[in-house]
Design an enzyme around this catalytic site. Structure first.
Site, PDB file in Angstrom:
ATOM      1  N   HIS A   1     -16.148  12.883   2.890  1.00 40.87           N
ATOM      2  CA  HIS A   1     -15.177  12.112   2.079  1.00 40.87           C
ATOM      3  C   HIS A   1     -15.866  10.842   1.586  1.00 40.87           C
ATOM      4  O   HIS A   1     -16.095   9.911   2.353  1.00 40.87           O
ATOM      5  CB  HIS A   1     -13.941  11.741   2.904  1.00 40.87           C
TER       6      HIS A   1
ATOM      7  N   HIS B   1     -16.486   8.010  -1.931  1.00 44.52           N
ATOM      8  CA  HIS B   1     -16.249   7.535  -3.299  1.00 44.52           C
ATOM      9  C   HIS B   1     -17.568   7.027  -3.858  1.00 44.52           C
ATOM     10  O   HIS B   1     -18.157   6.093  -3.301  1.00 44.52           O
ATOM     11  CB  HIS B   1     -15.215   6.400  -3.299  1.00 44.52           C
TER      12      HIS B   1
ATOM     13  N   LYS C   1      -8.136  17.431  -4.535  1.00 43.19           N
ATOM     14  CA  LYS C   1      -7.649  16.300  -3.764  1.00 43.19           C
ATOM     15  C   LYS C   1      -6.204  16.010  -4.148  1.00 43.19           C
ATOM     16  O   LYS C   1      -5.895  15.827  -5.323  1.00 43.19           O
ATOM     17  CB  LYS C   1      -8.524  15.067  -4.042  1.00 43.19           C
TER      18      LYS C   1
ATOM     19  N   HIS D   1      -4.599  13.149   0.915  1.00 44.11           N
ATOM     20  CA  HIS D   1      -4.326  11.758   1.289  1.00 44.11           C
ATOM     21  C   HIS D   1      -2.913  11.775   1.857  1.00 44.11           C
ATOM     22  O   HIS D   1      -1.941  11.832   1.108  1.00 44.11           O
ATOM     23  CB  HIS D   1      -4.439  10.818   0.091  1.00 44.11           C
TER      24      HIS D   1
ATOM     25  N   HIS E   1      -9.138  11.116   6.311  1.00 45.12           N
ATOM     26  CA  HIS E   1      -9.115   9.786   6.932  1.00 45.12           C
ATOM     27  C   HIS E   1      -7.843   9.551   7.748  1.00 45.12           C
ATOM     28  O   HIS E   1      -7.048   8.663   7.442  1.00 45.12           O
ATOM     29  CB  HIS E   1      -9.328   8.660   5.918  1.00 45.12           C
TER      30      HIS E   1
ATOM     31  N   ASP F   1     -15.114   7.843   3.846  1.00 46.88           N
ATOM     32  CA  ASP F   1     -14.207   7.168   2.908  1.00 46.88           C
ATOM     33  C   ASP F   1     -14.817   5.845   2.445  1.00 46.88           C
ATOM     34  O   ASP F   1     -14.089   4.885   2.156  1.00 46.88           O
ATOM     35  CB  ASP F   1     -12.818   6.947   3.498  1.00 46.88           C
TER      36      ASP F   1
HETATM   37  C1  NCD Z   1     -10.062   4.456  -1.955  1.00 41.65           C
HETATM   38  C2  NCD Z   1     -10.716   3.953  -3.227  1.00 41.65           C
HETATM   39  O1  NCD Z   1     -11.002   2.769  -3.320  1.00 41.65           O
HETATM   40  O2  NCD Z   1     -10.959   4.759  -4.144  1.00 41.65           O
HETATM   41  N1  NCD Z   1      -9.594   3.355  -1.188  1.00 41.65           N
HETATM   42  C3  NCD Z   1      -9.358   3.332   0.146  1.00 41.65           C
HETATM   43  O3  NCD Z   1      -8.824   2.328   0.638  1.00 41.65           O
HETATM   44  N2  NCD Z   1      -9.695   4.336   0.916  1.00 41.65           N
HETATM   45  C4  NCD Z   1      -8.986   5.425  -2.251  1.00 41.65           C
HETATM   46  C5  NCD Z   1      -8.579   6.259  -1.059  1.00 41.65           C
HETATM   47  O4  NCD Z   1      -9.336   7.075  -0.582  1.00 41.65           O
HETATM   48  O5  NCD Z   1      -7.439   6.092  -0.577  1.00 41.65           O
HETATM   49 ZN    ZN Z   2     -10.949   7.975  -0.005  1.00 47.01          ZN
END
Ligand code: NCD
Ligand code: ZN
Length: 346
Positions: free
Chosen positions: A17, A19, A102, A139, A177, A250
């Site tokens: 996971h 970003h 997702k 999520h 998460h 995450d």
């Molecule tokens: C994530 C993001 O910034 O894209 N933020 C987070 O707090 N985890 C989005 C997400 O995964 O919920």
């Molecule tokens: Zn995330």
């Protein structure tokens, strides 16, 4: 008592996971992940979100183009599920190498306004996913204003997860998460097609971290940190050896200027020291021997992918994370910026 190890060798891990963002931000954060992880599940919450197979293929190409020469890394692509994702797109997605969709409940987190307003609208698409062997990554938080933010994950289990599991028993679902005792218990009892990812920050911190000596925006993520009893349940799950709990950082980078203002974006940037942070959490639980399964085996097994062939080495060695790192034209503060870590990736 056996001496604690000073060196740990692991099968190379994957991040289930992550970003990575896009453009200059992507170029800034990608090497931190690629130096540790062979593969990562790349989240589709760009602006605009990645909703089609063609967009996922183009995003994968931008990620590979941003990879420094000599680094190996395989991005595993996902699509952003909307109320209107056509079932036919699932075949194209599978053919394009997309591995999962997702589910963001609309409004639940960063860039989720295009998310699902009612899971019942996605019935035909979920059926097509189940047929194609595409995973659903969730999520797991309801967004109703009347539900307390600390209870949103537990309520999601009753309202969305349980009915979903009954309707699509063959669909592989990852509860992303997880942050609560309720979610850990739900996943432990949910059978072979349900798994969960756990972040390093939810294993290391409880919600006090948000308020220690003042408001701490760099500890603000979604789902938000919970009480200590929940953190302990997460550590128990991660170190249990149950193969349906595995690593997903995450890591969610936001420029420092975005984090340090009156409205702070949700997300902790943990990629620069991800494995070290997990090692710290596992060591604190006396479970370093369980780290390899969690970080390097179970995720690949659940996704039906081969385990990695290479290895990585962590050494017991104190080092200090930089205060700030470059982030395109801006800067970014990693979680634990300026603090000392006890494990170091070689
Ligand atoms: C994530 C993001 O910034 O894209 N933020 C987070 O707090 N985890 C989005 C997400 O995964 O919920
Ligand atoms: Zn995330």
């Amino acid at each position: 008592m056996p001496a604690l190890p000073d060196v740990i060798q692991l099968t190379q891990p994957d991040d289930w996971h992550l970003h990575l963002r896009d453009g200059a931000a992507l170029a800034a954060v990608l090497p931190a992940t690629a130096r540790q992880f062979a593969r990562a599940i790349v989240m589709p919450n760009l602006r605009p979100p990645v909703t089609t197979a063609a967009a996922a293929v183009a995003y994968r190409q931008r990620i590979l183009a941003a990879l420094p020469a000599g680094m190996a890394f395989t991005p595993l692509m996902t699509l952003y599920l909307t109320d209107n994702t056509p079932p036919e797109e699932m075949r194209r997605a599978k053919e394009a190498g997309v591995v999962a969709l997702k589910l963001y409940p609309a409004g639940a987190t960063t860039n989720s306004d295009a998310g699902v307003t009612d899971i019942r609208k996605c019935h035909a698409t979920l059926e097509a996913m189940q047929r194609q062997g595409l995973l659903l990554l969730v999520h797991g938080e309801v967004t109703d204003a009347e539900i307390d933010i600390f209870d949103r994950e537990a309520v999601f289990i009753d309202r969305v997860m349980q009915p979903l599991r009954r309707q699509f028993p063959e669909l592989k679902v990852v509860f992303e998460h997880i942050t609560t005792t309720e979610a850990a218990q739900y996943v432990a009892e949910a059978g072979p097609h349900t798994a969960a990812t756990l972040t390093a920050h939810h294993l290391l911190y409880n919600r006090n971290a948000l308020f220690t000596g003042g408001l701490r925006p760099h500890y603000y993520c979604l789902p938000v940190l919970k009480k200590e009893k929940h953190r302990q349940a997460l550590v128990q799950a991660a170190t249990s050896g149950n193969p349906r709990f595995f690593l997903g950082t995450d890591s969610a980078p936001h420029a420092s200027v975005m984090k340090e203002q009156s409205v702070c974006g949700a997300g902790c940037y943990t990629a620069p020291a991800a494995l070290e942070l997990y090692a710290e959490a596992f060591e604190a639980a006396g479970a370093l021997d369980k780290l390899e399964g969690f970080a390097s085996h179970f995720g690949a097994d659940f996704y039906g992918l081969p385990r990695n062939a290479g290895t990585v080495t962590l050494r017991r060695e104190a080092w200090t994370l930089p205060e700030v790192l470059p982030f395109g034209d801006a800067t970014i503060k990693p979680l634990r910026a300026g603090e000392t870590l006890n494990w170091k990736l070689q």
